[in-house]
Design a protein around this motif. Sequence first.
Motif, PDB file in Angstrom:
ATOM      1  N   GLU A 170     -27.134  -4.133  40.732  1.00 11.60           N
ATOM      2  CA  GLU A 170     -26.287  -3.799  41.882  1.00 11.60           C
ATOM      3  C   GLU A 170     -24.811  -3.742  41.486  1.00 11.60           C
ATOM      4  O   GLU A 170     -24.082  -2.830  41.867  1.00 11.60           O
ATOM      5  N   ILE A 171     -24.373  -4.706  40.680  1.00 10.41           N
ATOM      6  CA  ILE A 171     -22.985  -4.743  40.207  1.00 10.41           C
ATOM      7  C   ILE A 171     -22.688  -3.514  39.354  1.00 10.41           C
ATOM      8  O   ILE A 171     -21.650  -2.865  39.507  1.00 10.41           O
ATOM      9  N   GLU A 172     -23.620  -3.169  38.463  1.00 13.62           N
ATOM     10  CA  GLU A 172     -23.435  -2.005  37.598  1.00 13.62           C
ATOM     11  C   GLU A 172     -23.307  -0.728  38.423  1.00 13.62           C
ATOM     12  O   GLU A 172     -22.451   0.114  38.157  1.00 13.62           O
ATOM     13  N   LYS A 173     -24.132  -0.578  39.459  1.00 13.99           N
ATOM     14  CA  LYS A 173     -24.056   0.602  40.331  1.00 13.99           C
ATOM     15  C   LYS A 173     -22.718   0.664  41.069  1.00 13.99           C
ATOM     16  O   LYS A 173     -22.118   1.731  41.186  1.00 13.99           O
ATOM     17  N   THR A 181     -17.364   2.996  41.859  1.00 10.65           N
ATOM     18  CA  THR A 181     -15.913   2.800  41.944  1.00 10.65           C
ATOM     19  C   THR A 181     -15.189   3.654  40.912  1.00 10.65           C
ATOM     20  O   THR A 181     -14.148   4.243  41.207  1.00 10.65           O
ATOM     21  N   LYS A 182     -15.732   3.747  39.703  1.00 19.49           N
ATOM     22  CA  LYS A 182     -15.112   4.562  38.656  1.00 19.49           C
ATOM     23  C   LYS A 182     -15.102   6.046  39.009  1.00 19.49           C
ATOM     24  O   LYS A 182     -14.261   6.801  38.536  1.00 19.49           O
ATOM     25  N   LYS A 183     -16.057   6.471  39.844  1.00 18.55           N
ATOM     26  CA  LYS A 183     -16.161   7.887  40.217  1.00 18.55           C
ATOM     27  C   LYS A 183     -15.256   8.270  41.394  1.00 18.55           C
ATOM     28  O   LYS A 183     -15.154   9.436  41.721  1.00 18.55           O
ATOM     29  N   GLU A 191      -0.093   8.495  43.524  1.00 13.64           N
ATOM     30  CA  GLU A 191      -1.514   8.738  43.255  1.00 13.64           C
ATOM     31  C   GLU A 191      -2.312   7.908  44.253  1.00 13.64           C
ATOM     32  O   GLU A 191      -2.056   6.718  44.407  1.00 13.64           O
ATOM     33  N   TYR A 192      -3.248   8.543  44.954  1.00 14.82           N
ATOM     34  CA  TYR A 192      -3.981   7.816  45.994  1.00 14.82           C
ATOM     35  C   TYR A 192      -5.475   8.073  45.922  1.00 14.82           C
ATOM     36  O   TYR A 192      -5.927   9.145  45.540  1.00 14.82           O
ATOM     37  N   GLN A 193      -6.235   7.031  46.295  1.00 12.31           N
ATOM     38  CA  GLN A 193      -7.701   7.094  46.308  1.00 12.31           C
ATOM     39  C   GLN A 193      -8.165   7.885  47.519  1.00 12.31           C
ATOM     40  O   GLN A 193      -7.631   7.738  48.612  1.00 12.31           O
ATOM     41  N   LEU A 194      -9.202   8.693  47.321  1.00 10.11           N
ATOM     42  CA  LEU A 194      -9.728   9.490  48.420  1.00 10.11           C
ATOM     43  C   LEU A 194     -10.745   8.740  49.271  1.00 10.11           C
ATOM     44  O   LEU A 194     -11.117   9.210  50.341  1.00 10.11           O
ATOM     45  N   GLU A 195     -11.174   7.554  48.792  1.00 10.54           N
ATOM     46  CA  GLU A 195     -12.079   6.724  49.592  1.00 10.54           C
ATOM     47  C   GLU A 195     -11.899   5.273  49.168  1.00 10.54           C
ATOM     48  O   GLU A 195     -11.436   5.006  48.060  1.00 10.54           O
ATOM     49  N   PRO A 196     -12.242   4.331  50.052  1.00  5.56           N
ATOM     50  CA  PRO A 196     -12.080   2.918  49.702  1.00  5.56           C
ATOM     51  C   PRO A 196     -12.997   2.511  48.548  1.00  5.56           C
ATOM     52  O   PRO A 196     -14.079   3.063  48.374  1.00  5.56           O
ATOM     53  N   ASP A 197     -12.563   1.516  47.782  1.00  6.21           N
ATOM     54  CA  ASP A 197     -13.334   1.058  46.620  1.00  6.21           C
ATOM     55  C   ASP A 197     -14.300  -0.072  46.947  1.00  6.21           C
ATOM     56  O   ASP A 197     -15.071  -0.485  46.105  1.00  6.21           O
TER      57      ASP A 197
END
Length: 194
Positions: A29-32, A37-39, A173-179
């Motif tokens: 689950e952590i790996e997923k 998050t990296k994507k 620079e901004y994220q397009l969705e929450p992490d």
Amino acid sequence: MKEYDNIPLNSDGIVKTLLENLSLSKLDEIEKKIKKTKKIEWKTIHIILDLEPKATPRPRYSGRTGTFYVKGAHSNKVFFKKYISDKDLPFITGALKVDCRCYIKTPSSFSKSDMIIAELGYIRPISKPDWDNLGKTYSDMLTDVLILDDAHIVDGRCSKYYSLHPRIEMDIEYQLEPDSKYNERKINNINERK
């Protein structure tokens, strides 16, 4: 600090301690979540403000209103609102990174060769205004105009340079969705209060 004495002092040690009692399914689950998050996609806005960089003074307390205020902060926001009024920019509510480069007027006492070297970024200002006050000035300027809250700045940098054309350049620079679900709830709670 005593309350943290039994916790390792670095992230590697903390992660190792946390992983000791986890099942394989939790590790998967952590790996997923890490992969997801990296994507997450980030976008960048480049802004150039044709202003001479100036730091706002420290906040002052008004006995009349019982509030703190920063002299000049309101006029900065008014200027920035006008600057972005004809641009199609999103209102940013999530995590963001700000790289602010302040180009301070090159001293007239510089020789021509020093002016060129300074314009190339090799001679840098070691005088006022302080870099942290500049960073705070321009992050405050963005708040409620382009970004929801300057608390959402997860990575910030403010650099001082000399130039014959003083200005402020910012890359936001901004994220397009929450992490994470936690940060998504924080953003939603702030949105509801505003």
